[in-house]
Enzyme design. Structure first.
Site, PDB file in Angstrom:
ATOM      1  N   TYR A  11      44.836  50.549  45.348  1.00 31.04           N
ATOM      2  CA  TYR A  11      45.608  50.824  44.289  1.00 31.04           C
ATOM      3  C   TYR A  11      45.341  51.838  43.371  1.00 31.04           C
ATOM      4  CZ  TYR A  11      48.077  49.042  39.931  1.00 31.04           C
ATOM      5  OH  TYR A  11      48.782  49.054  38.667  1.00 31.04           O
ATOM      6  N   TYR A 140      31.461  38.946  40.971  1.00 29.56           N
ATOM      7  CA  TYR A 140      32.121  40.189  41.022  1.00 29.56           C
ATOM      8  C   TYR A 140      31.449  41.029  40.009  1.00 29.56           C
ATOM      9  CZ  TYR A 140      35.756  43.680  39.891  1.00 29.56           C
ATOM     10  OH  TYR A 140      36.389  44.959  39.618  1.00 29.56           O
ATOM     11  N   LEU A 189      48.616  39.161  37.359  1.00 30.22           N
ATOM     12  CA  LEU A 189      49.941  38.558  36.664  1.00 30.22           C
ATOM     13  C   LEU A 189      51.302  39.324  36.991  1.00 30.22           C
ATOM     14  CD1 LEU A 189      50.828  36.499  34.652  1.00 30.22           C
ATOM     15  CD2 LEU A 189      50.397  38.149  32.895  1.00 30.22           C
TER      16      LEU A 189
END
Ligand code: UDP
Length: 327
Positions: A11, A140, A189
């Site tokens: 991305y 993470y 989201l």
């Protein structure tokens, strides 16, 4: 400059590749396509491989005469990292160290690293500054922090010039609608809200409305992916041997989950029904960046400050690619 963009089919990586090329850089993408999309980059610039394949990596660094590496290849889902920490330490830490060692052995010293707000954990004071202590609360965040530490040591001991860019919530898509966010499964989201607008889901689940925020839902700092890309370019231009910079990339403005949904309603014209749900484990109530350091050091400023403008670009991508790159 000749640049290897590792994870360049992902991305943020793919948007950065576009910008680097537009600025005249010569870009190669190294990606194993485990989460990236071949369609997001030019076939002739894609080298498919794993960072643990040292001979391939060294061959690429040498043959392409690479002068700088940008490293976007990582797993980046908090919940998944809690369930599968081994996968995260392997892919985010071990593979990154392999990359650094390959660079060291051939003498490439310029390095721009995708780091994250997750390295801060749940700070008590907002906005978050680079001096805020880094206490991750999930694997993470730990994996990214471990690599930041390694980078500081590589800068000091081996002369690497490093920028660690701590992103807040990457969002939006290329304004021409040709590349954008495509995760499977999707957990972020804005893409999920837009799936409701596309009729792919009945409602958006709001994870918790009892947080200590004005409307009870979590607040995040949404930063456009092209603003992240421009910060990478600016950081690249300012790398110096033996020096590590670490800085936050956000807009400095927070939006609650309900405010994001409202912005999506305005942009799409869809009513977007809400379903209240339990809190998602590990979600801090509020994360907002102070990115003064990046603004001063990089002479950088986010171009997208209004959440609606960010959502508009995301909507252009999702409405024309309802199944992502498979559309
Ligand atoms: N969120 C939500 N419903 C969803 C996905 C996310 O309410 O279906 C909330 C989540 O709890 C967080 C915010 O939206 O407060 C942003 O989540 P996202 O996963 O996009 O990014 P994160 O901040 O976790 O990196």
């Amino acid at each position: 400059m000749k640049i290897l963009v590792v994870g360049g089919a992902g991305y943020v990586g793919s948007h950065t590749v576009r910008l680097l090329e537009a600025q005249g850089h010569h870009v190669w993408v190294f990606d194993n396509l485990s989460r990236g999309h071949a369609e997001s980059v030019k076939p002739e610039q894609l080298i498919q491989g794993n960072l643990t394949d040292r001979p391939l990596l060294m061959k690429v660094l040498m043959e392409k005469e690479i002068e700088a590496v940008m490293h976007f290849a990582a797993f980046a889902l908090v919940g998944e990292s809690v369930q599968h920490p081994a996968m995260y330490y392997q892919n985010n830490v071990v593979a990154s160290l392999e990359l650094l060692e390959a660079m060291r052995s051939v003498g490439v010293w310029r390095f721009v690293f995708s780091s994250t707000t997750a390295t801060y954990g749940q700070p008590e004071t907002m906005p978050i500054r680079e001096t805020t202590s880094q206490n991750p609360i999930n694997p993470y965040g730990f994996t990214k922090l471990v690599v930041e530490h390694a980078l500081r040591d590589y800068a000091n001991a081996y002369g690497f010039g490093v920028a660690a860019l701590r992103y807040f919530n990457a969002s939006g898509a290329s304004p021409d609608g040709t590349i954008g966010e495509d995760h499977d499964p999707e957990s972020h989201l804005i893409p999920i809200v837009l799936q409701v607008a596309l009729g792919q889901r009945d409602a958006i689940q709001v994870f918790g409305n009892d947080y200590p925020t004005p409307d009870g839902t979590c607040i995040r700092d949404y930063i456009h992916v092209d603003d992240l890309a421009s910060a990478h370019l600016a950081a690249l231009e300012r790398l110096e041997p033996n020096k590590m910079m670490a800085m936050n990339l956000g807009t400095g403005v927070g939006h609650s989950v309900l405010q994001v949904i409202e912005a999506c309603r305005r942009v799409t014209g869809h009513p977007i029904p809400i379903a209240m749900a339990e809190r998602r484990p590990g979600d801090p109530a509020c994360l907002i960046a102070d990115s003064t350091l990046a603004q001063q050091t990089l002479n950088w400023k986010p171009q997208y400050v209004e959440i609606e403008k960010i959502v508009e670009t995301a909507w252009r991508w999702h409405s024309t690619h309802p199944r992502g790159y498979k559309s």
